[in-house]
Write an enzyme that holds these catalytic residues in place. Sequence first.
Site, PDB file in Angstrom:
ATOM      1  N   THR A  49      -5.932  -6.520 -15.738  1.00 38.93           N
ATOM      2  CA  THR A  49      -5.421  -5.207 -15.340  1.00 38.93           C
ATOM      3  C   THR A  49      -4.789  -5.239 -13.953  1.00 38.93           C
ATOM      4  OG1 THR A  49      -7.044  -4.102 -16.734  1.00 38.93           O
ATOM      5  CG2 THR A  49      -6.129  -2.808 -14.934  1.00 38.93           C
ATOM      6  N   SER A  86      -8.495 -10.867 -19.761  1.00 40.10           N
ATOM      7  CA  SER A  86      -9.594 -11.826 -19.558  1.00 40.10           C
ATOM      8  C   SER A  86     -10.199 -12.302 -20.871  1.00 40.10           C
ATOM      9  CB  SER A  86     -10.680 -11.218 -18.666  1.00 40.10           C
ATOM     10  OG  SER A  86     -11.216 -10.051 -19.261  1.00 40.10           O
ATOM     11  N   THR A 120     -11.083  -7.548 -15.925  1.00 45.37           N
ATOM     12  CA  THR A 120     -12.485  -7.233 -15.617  1.00 45.37           C
ATOM     13  C   THR A 120     -13.411  -7.341 -16.830  1.00 45.37           C
ATOM     14  OG1 THR A 120     -12.049  -4.888 -15.981  1.00 45.37           O
ATOM     15  CG2 THR A 120     -11.910  -5.694 -13.702  1.00 45.37           C
ATOM     16  N   ASP A 121     -12.851  -7.262 -18.046  1.00 48.64           N
ATOM     17  CA  ASP A 121     -13.726  -7.149 -19.224  1.00 48.64           C
ATOM     18  C   ASP A 121     -14.712  -8.309 -19.350  1.00 48.64           C
ATOM     19  OD1 ASP A 121     -12.447  -4.821 -19.791  1.00 48.64           O
ATOM     20  OD2 ASP A 121     -11.193  -5.631 -21.390  1.00 48.64           O
TER      21      ASP A 121
HETATM   22  N1  DGL Z   1      -9.105  -4.965 -19.524  1.00 50.89           N
HETATM   23  C1  DGL Z   1      -8.303  -6.051 -19.108  1.00 50.89           C
HETATM   24  C2  DGL Z   1      -9.066  -7.367 -19.000  1.00 50.89           C
HETATM   25  O1  DGL Z   1     -10.241  -7.440 -18.863  1.00 50.89           O
HETATM   26  C3  DGL Z   1      -7.131  -6.264 -19.982  1.00 50.89           C
HETATM   27  C4  DGL Z   1      -5.882  -5.700 -19.484  1.00 50.89           C
HETATM   28  C5  DGL Z   1      -4.726  -6.650 -19.693  1.00 50.89           C
HETATM   29  O2  DGL Z   1      -4.093  -6.605 -20.740  1.00 50.89           O
HETATM   30  O3  DGL Z   1      -4.495  -7.423 -18.811  1.00 50.89           O
HETATM   31  O4  DGL Z   1      -8.490  -8.379 -19.018  1.00 50.89           O
END
Ligand code: DGL
Length: 360
Positions: A49, A86, A120-121
């Site tokens: 993100t 991620s 961050t996920d």
């Molecule tokens: N929520 C984001 C992550 O943890 C994904 C966003 C993205 O597409 O980069 O990677």
Amino acid sequence: MRRTRPVHLILLLTALLCPRLGEASPQTAAPAQSASPMPKVRLLATGGTISNRAGGRLSAEELIRSMPGLERYARPKFEQFANVASSQLTLKQWLDLARRINGLFKDDPDLSGIVVTSGTDTLEETAYFLDLTVKSDKPVVVVGSMRNPSTLGYEGAANLLDGFRVAAEPASRGKGVLVVLNDEINSAREVTKTDALRLHTFQSRDYGVLGVVDADRVVYYRAPVTRHTKESEFDVSSIEELPRVDVVLVYQGATGDIIKAMVDQGAKGIVIASAGAGATSGTQGEGMQYAAAKGVFVVTSTRTGSGRIASRRPSAMASATPQLRIAAEDLAPVKARILLMLALTRTKDGAEIQRMFTQY
Ligand code: DGL
């Protein structure tokens, strides 16, 4: 009584407020004066993100340019390692990232620290993998953001600048891989994402932060005591593939056939995210006995989010081979999976693996 004139009131208020205004914005703070050259810090951008701008992701170079005042803290270098969410990072990329970081520290003794951007996920997984596989006590700081660059209130540039400051800070050495968001420094081993959307999502729950990144300086209050980085026995320099380890969630009425399927698909280890302090449900015990019969290690962790699983025989595994049963201690299920994957690159001895779970 003498009356205060308006101009005096303004001067008084300015004197009182100005230091606080400076504190509110890390970008405006002056760094500590030092005769030594500015620390060299390298960014390895992996995506997430923090770079997920509408219409096209930010590059590593654009991330560097997004930080006003960076030159006050560090001499930046950068490279684009990946640019994905991620959860899209592969285990092969984890191995390559660890090797790249180890190579950079080896080849450049002047490098003070490394910042890795991540979505961050699953950031805590990448960070803990690096915590176990980076062979240096120099800081590796993993940074992300909850709001993307196209969103009002994007906090990515502030988090990244904090990450650079932490990586440039000599007191960050020897503390393992660090996770920096929201002005807080957490240990990769302890931190977890606790909220899907809020900025204060990264928490170390009962353990708390290691330190904070304030306008005047980076402050530490404690350091991890478990083994990590330079003290780690894991070496991924020549590992091409990590053994498959899966995670199984315990819930009422769960069936053991999922566990059997994992074993049949080649899992070398299974982490049970148990209810409470080791309970399984439904026919999961049968699945675990099937795993044990096939020589597959089963690690019991807890789905509660905190607390410890002590090394003792869980009832559902009563008839299984004892040396294949491992207690995850206080590691979260996804982190127990990472430790088991790395442990299996070193040994197939259950007592040895349990020893690792007590040390890392
Ligand atoms: N929520 C984001 C992550 O943890 C994904 C966003 C993205 O597409 O980069 O990677």
